[in-house]
Write a protein that holds these residues in place. Structure first.
Motif, short mmCIF file in Angstrom:
data_model
loop_
_atom_site.label_atom_id
_atom_site.label_comp_id
_atom_site.label_asym_id
_atom_site.label_seq_id
_atom_site.Cartn_x
_atom_site.Cartn_y
_atom_site.Cartn_z
N MET A 64 -24.72 -7.99 -46.53
CA MET A 64 -23.93 -6.93 -45.96
C MET A 64 -24.72 -5.64 -45.92
O MET A 64 -24.66 -4.93 -44.92
CB MET A 64 -22.69 -6.72 -46.83
CG MET A 64 -21.53 -7.17 -46.23
SD MET A 64 -19.93 -7.12 -45.87
CE MET A 64 -19.36 -5.56 -45.64
N ALA A 65 -25.44 -5.39 -47.01
CA ALA A 65 -26.21 -4.14 -47.07
C ALA A 65 -27.28 -4.11 -45.97
O ALA A 65 -27.52 -3.07 -45.36
CB ALA A 65 -26.85 -3.99 -48.44
N LYS A 66 -27.91 -5.26 -45.75
CA LYS A 66 -28.95 -5.33 -44.73
C LYS A 66 -28.38 -5.03 -43.34
O LYS A 66 -28.93 -4.24 -42.58
CB LYS A 66 -29.60 -6.71 -44.73
CG LYS A 66 -30.66 -6.89 -43.67
CD LYS A 66 -31.19 -8.32 -43.68
CE LYS A 66 -32.11 -8.55 -42.51
NZ LYS A 66 -32.50 -9.94 -42.38
N ARG A 67 -27.25 -5.66 -43.04
CA ARG A 67 -26.64 -5.46 -41.72
C ARG A 67 -26.08 -4.04 -41.58
O ARG A 67 -26.13 -3.47 -40.50
CB ARG A 67 -25.52 -6.48 -41.49
CG ARG A 67 -25.99 -7.91 -41.52
CD ARG A 67 -26.83 -8.25 -40.34
NE ARG A 67 -27.19 -9.66 -40.38
CZ ARG A 67 -28.28 -10.14 -39.88
NH1 ARG A 67 -29.14 -9.35 -39.28
NH2 ARG A 67 -28.55 -11.41 -39.96
N THR A 68 -25.57 -3.48 -42.65
CA THR A 68 -25.07 -2.11 -42.60
C THR A 68 -26.21 -1.14 -42.33
O THR A 68 -26.07 -0.19 -41.55
CB THR A 68 -24.37 -1.74 -43.93
OG1 THR A 68 -23.33 -2.69 -44.17
CG2 THR A 68 -23.75 -0.36 -43.86
N SER A 69 -27.36 -1.40 -42.97
CA SER A 69 -28.52 -0.53 -42.75
C SER A 69 -29.04 -0.65 -41.32
O SER A 69 -29.69 0.26 -40.82
CB SER A 69 -29.63 -0.85 -43.75
OG SER A 69 -30.17 -2.13 -43.50
N GLU A 70 -28.74 -1.77 -40.67
CA GLU A 70 -29.12 -1.95 -39.26
C GLU A 70 -28.15 -1.24 -38.33
O GLU A 70 -28.34 -1.25 -37.11
CB GLU A 70 -29.18 -3.43 -38.92
CG GLU A 70 -30.29 -4.19 -39.62
CD GLU A 70 -30.22 -5.69 -39.37
OE1 GLU A 70 -29.27 -6.16 -38.69
OE2 GLU A 70 -31.10 -6.40 -39.87
N GLY A 71 -27.09 -0.67 -38.89
CA GLY A 71 -26.13 0.07 -38.09
C GLY A 71 -24.98 -0.77 -37.55
O GLY A 71 -24.27 -0.34 -36.64
N LYS A 72 -24.79 -1.97 -38.09
CA LYS A 72 -23.72 -2.83 -37.61
C LYS A 72 -22.40 -2.46 -38.28
O LYS A 72 -22.37 -2.05 -39.43
CB LYS A 72 -24.06 -4.29 -37.90
CG LYS A 72 -25.29 -4.77 -37.15
CD LYS A 72 -25.31 -6.26 -37.05
CE LYS A 72 -26.55 -6.77 -36.36
NZ LYS A 72 -26.62 -6.48 -34.96
#
Length: 102
Positions: free
Chosen positions: A1-9
């Motif tokens: 989740m953190a990775k995708r959130t950092s991608e702006g998703k």
């Protein structure tokens, strides 16, 4: 989740990614299943040693029902089966069996 959130998703897009990942994994398993290993030797060896399933479950730190289901082939847990088999092998050799590492 953190990775995708950092991608702006957004949360919705992240959930979509997770669902796609799960769908790909399920599709691979359905189209190319791995055969379950034969664990019938585990119960035979245990009973030949005169070991009860309750004693063995305590030694391995598992529930009796999990060991029983593994022996009957109702569940697949390759790590537990390998640990179980190693424990039996050590016991057959007369070595002091050790509990598995968590």
């Amino acid at each position: 989740m953190a990775k995708r959130t950092s991608e702006g998703k957004s949360k919705r897009e992240i959930m979509r990614c997770l669902k796609r990942y799960a769908a790909r994994e399920i599709y691979r398993q359905v189209t190319n299943p791995r055969p379950a290993p034969d664990n019938s030797d585990l119960r035979q060896t245990r009973t030949a040693l005169g070991m009860t399933i309750t004693t063995l479950a305590g030694e391995l730190g598992q529930w009796v029902s999990i060991i029983s289901r593994l022996e009957r082939g109702h569940i697949r847990n390759d790590n537990l089966a390998a640990t179980y088999r190693q424990w039996l092998t050590n016991h057959l050799k007369g070595e002091a069996p050790t509990a598995p590492e968590p």
